[in-house]
Design a protein around this motif. Structure first.
Motif, PDB file in Angstrom:
ATOM      1  N   ASN A  15      42.466  35.618  37.945  1.00  0.00           N
ATOM      2  CA  ASN A  15      41.319  36.530  37.963  1.00  0.00           C
ATOM      3  C   ASN A  15      40.671  36.466  36.591  1.00  0.00           C
ATOM      4  N   GLU A  16      39.740  35.527  36.465  1.00  0.00           N
ATOM      5  CA  GLU A  16      39.137  35.247  35.154  1.00  0.00           C
ATOM      6  C   GLU A  16      38.356  36.417  34.575  1.00  0.00           C
ATOM      7  N   GLU A  17      37.983  37.378  35.392  1.00  0.00           N
ATOM      8  CA  GLU A  17      37.256  38.546  34.895  1.00  0.00           C
ATOM      9  C   GLU A  17      38.188  39.616  34.308  1.00  0.00           C
ATOM     10  N   MET A  18      39.457  39.513  34.607  1.00  0.00           N
ATOM     11  CA  MET A  18      40.419  40.509  34.137  1.00  0.00           C
ATOM     12  C   MET A  18      40.822  40.221  32.694  1.00  0.00           C
ATOM     13  N   HIS A  19      41.285  41.238  32.030  1.00  0.00           N
ATOM     14  CA  HIS A  19      41.771  41.084  30.657  1.00  0.00           C
ATOM     15  C   HIS A  19      43.221  41.554  30.581  1.00  0.00           C
ATOM     16  N   ASP A  20      44.010  41.082  31.539  1.00  0.00           N
ATOM     17  CA  ASP A  20      45.430  41.404  31.586  1.00  0.00           C
ATOM     18  C   ASP A  20      46.182  40.157  32.039  1.00  0.00           C
ATOM     19  N   LYS A  21      47.422  40.308  32.463  1.00  0.00           N
ATOM     20  CA  LYS A  21      48.253  39.167  32.831  1.00  0.00           C
ATOM     21  C   LYS A  21      47.669  38.358  33.989  1.00  0.00           C
ATOM     22  N   CYS A  22      46.848  38.980  34.833  1.00  0.00           N
ATOM     23  CA  CYS A  22      46.289  38.289  35.994  1.00  0.00           C
ATOM     24  C   CYS A  22      45.194  37.285  35.629  1.00  0.00           C
ATOM     25  N   ARG A  23      44.763  37.301  34.369  1.00  0.00           N
ATOM     26  CA  ARG A  23      43.802  36.304  33.900  1.00  0.00           C
ATOM     27  C   ARG A  23      44.474  34.930  33.805  1.00  0.00           C
ATOM     28  N   ASN A  24      45.795  34.927  33.625  1.00  0.00           N
ATOM     29  CA  ASN A  24      46.541  33.676  33.546  1.00  0.00           C
ATOM     30  C   ASN A  24      46.693  33.062  34.936  1.00  0.00           C
ATOM     31  N   LEU A  25      46.757  31.757  34.972  1.00  0.00           N
ATOM     32  CA  LEU A  25      47.022  31.049  36.208  1.00  0.00           C
ATOM     33  C   LEU A  25      48.409  31.444  36.710  1.00  0.00           C
ATOM     34  N   HIS A  26      48.495  31.868  37.968  1.00  0.00           N
ATOM     35  CA  HIS A  26      49.765  32.283  38.553  1.00  0.00           C
ATOM     36  C   HIS A  26      49.697  32.086  40.063  1.00  0.00           C
ATOM     37  N   GLY A  27      50.808  32.275  40.739  1.00  0.00           N
ATOM     38  CA  GLY A  27      50.839  32.043  42.173  1.00  0.00           C
ATOM     39  C   GLY A  27      51.406  33.210  42.944  1.00  0.00           C
ATOM     40  N   HIS A  28      51.155  33.182  44.249  1.00  0.00           N
ATOM     41  CA  HIS A  28      51.643  34.203  45.167  1.00  0.00           C
ATOM     42  C   HIS A  28      52.118  33.553  46.454  1.00  0.00           C
ATOM     43  N   ARG A  29      52.998  34.248  47.120  1.00  0.00           N
ATOM     44  CA  ARG A  29      53.326  33.945  48.515  1.00  0.00           C
ATOM     45  C   ARG A  29      52.537  34.972  49.315  1.00  0.00           C
ATOM     46  N   LEU A  92      41.880  22.215  45.810  1.00  0.00           N
ATOM     47  CA  LEU A  92      41.141  23.375  45.310  1.00  0.00           C
ATOM     48  C   LEU A  92      40.430  24.046  46.479  1.00  0.00           C
ATOM     49  N   LYS A  93      40.669  25.321  46.662  1.00  0.00           N
ATOM     50  CA  LYS A  93      39.938  26.111  47.652  1.00  0.00           C
ATOM     51  C   LYS A  93      38.872  26.860  46.875  1.00  0.00           C
ATOM     52  N   LYS A  94      37.632  26.397  47.005  1.00  0.00           N
ATOM     53  CA  LYS A  94      36.542  26.898  46.166  1.00  0.00           C
ATOM     54  C   LYS A  94      35.951  28.199  46.712  1.00  0.00           C
ATOM     55  N   PHE A  95      35.781  29.138  45.797  1.00  0.00           N
ATOM     56  CA  PHE A  95      35.131  30.421  46.058  1.00  0.00           C
ATOM     57  C   PHE A  95      33.873  30.484  45.191  1.00  0.00           C
ATOM     58  N   THR A  96      32.903  31.273  45.602  1.00  0.00           N
ATOM     59  CA  THR A  96      31.709  31.496  44.776  1.00  0.00           C
ATOM     60  C   THR A  96      31.790  32.841  44.063  1.00  0.00           C
ATOM     61  N   GLN A  97      32.966  33.452  44.119  1.00  0.00           N
ATOM     62  CA  GLN A  97      33.243  34.733  43.470  1.00  0.00           C
ATOM     63  C   GLN A  97      34.652  34.671  42.906  1.00  0.00           C
ATOM     64  N   PRO A  98      35.043  35.649  42.112  1.00  0.00           N
ATOM     65  CA  PRO A  98      36.436  35.691  41.648  1.00  0.00           C
ATOM     66  C   PRO A  98      37.410  35.691  42.828  1.00  0.00           C
ATOM     67  N   THR A  99      38.595  35.168  42.605  1.00  0.00           N
ATOM     68  CA  THR A  99      39.568  34.995  43.686  1.00  0.00           C
ATOM     69  C   THR A  99      40.485  36.216  43.820  1.00  0.00           C
ATOM     70  N   SER A 100      39.900  37.392  43.792  1.00  0.00           N
ATOM     71  CA  SER A 100      40.662  38.629  43.999  1.00  0.00           C
ATOM     72  C   SER A 100      41.169  38.664  45.436  1.00  0.00           C
ATOM     73  N   VAL A 101      42.169  39.483  45.684  1.00  0.00           N
ATOM     74  CA  VAL A 101      42.701  39.612  47.039  1.00  0.00           C
ATOM     75  C   VAL A 101      41.638  40.200  47.973  1.00  0.00           C
ATOM     76  N   GLU A 102      40.740  41.025  47.440  1.00  0.00           N
ATOM     77  CA  GLU A 102      39.652  41.569  48.257  1.00  0.00           C
ATOM     78  C   GLU A 102      38.708  40.454  48.708  1.00  0.00           C
ATOM     79  N   ASN A 103      38.370  39.552  47.792  1.00  0.00           N
ATOM     80  CA  ASN A 103      37.493  38.436  48.158  1.00  0.00           C
ATOM     81  C   ASN A 103      38.206  37.445  49.067  1.00  0.00           C
ATOM     82  N   LEU A 104      39.504  37.278  48.878  1.00  0.00           N
ATOM     83  CA  LEU A 104      40.285  36.436  49.790  1.00  0.00           C
ATOM     84  C   LEU A 104      40.265  37.040  51.192  1.00  0.00           C
ATOM     85  N   ALA A 105      40.410  38.357  51.293  1.00  0.00           N
ATOM     86  CA  ALA A 105      40.380  39.018  52.597  1.00  0.00           C
ATOM     87  C   ALA A 105      39.033  38.789  53.282  1.00  0.00           C
ATOM     88  N   HIS A 106      37.947  38.918  52.531  1.00  0.00           N
ATOM     89  CA  HIS A 106      36.618  38.673  53.100  1.00  0.00           C
ATOM     90  C   HIS A 106      36.508  37.243  53.600  1.00  0.00           C
TER      91      HIS A 106
END
Length: 162
Positions: A15-29, A92-106
């Motif tokens: 989440n490149e807009e965040m200023h916390d640990k989530c700005r770093n590249l990381h993964g999820h299941r 790469l799964k390209k988004f035109t917005q940040p890859t937040s879970v909300e945008n993933l849901a949309h």
């Protein structure tokens, strides 16, 4: 009647807009639970395999072990240059917005609806304790929001033309 099916995939993002640990590249299941509206037309409404035959291969080919990336994130250009320079190919799964879970849901709600399914809602599990419930009403509202934002961006770009 509501039928729900569960799917999962693994993906990286940041989440490149965040200023916390989530700005770093990381993964999820990611866990995805789809709640389908179906109508009974006889002794059953639909076969579960009708969902699985389309959704599972789609998630495996488009999302599983991919990197969800906003094309406006500076990291995207860096990855593209790396792939061009080295011949290495990343999924790469390209988004035109940040890859937040909300945008993933949309995005998933849109893609699954385009497959011909009538979704009532989705639940996206990002971690064991963090779940977003995304309804059809959320999807309609987001479609309006994104259309308005795109329209404003087009007006701004036209105004900047020489």
């Amino acid at each position: 009647m509501i039928i729900h099916k569960q799917y999962k995939f693994y993906a990286a993002h940041r989440n490149e807009e965040m200023h916390d640990k989530c700005r770093n590249l990381h993964g999820h299941r990611y866990g995805v639970t789809c709640f389908f509206e179906v109508e009974r037309t006889g002794s059953y409404s639909t076969l579960f395999s009708e969902f699985d035959d389309k959704i599972e291969p789609f998630l495996k080919s488009q999302y599983d072990h991919a990197m969800l990336i906003n094309v406006h994130d500076p990291l995207y250009q860096t990855l593209c240059e790396h792939m061009e320079r080295t011949g290495e190919c990343f999924r790469l799964k390209k988004f035109t917005q940040p890859t937040s879970v909300e945008n993933l849901a949309h995005r998933l709600f849109t893609e699954i609806t385009e497959m011909g399914f009538c979704l009532n809602r989705l639940e996206i599990r990002e971690t064991d304790t963090s779940v977003v419930e995304y309804t059809r009403e959320d999807w309609v509202a987001d479609n309006r929001l994104f259309a308005r934002l795109e329209s404003q961006e087009n007006v701004r770009c036209q105004g900047a033309a020489p």
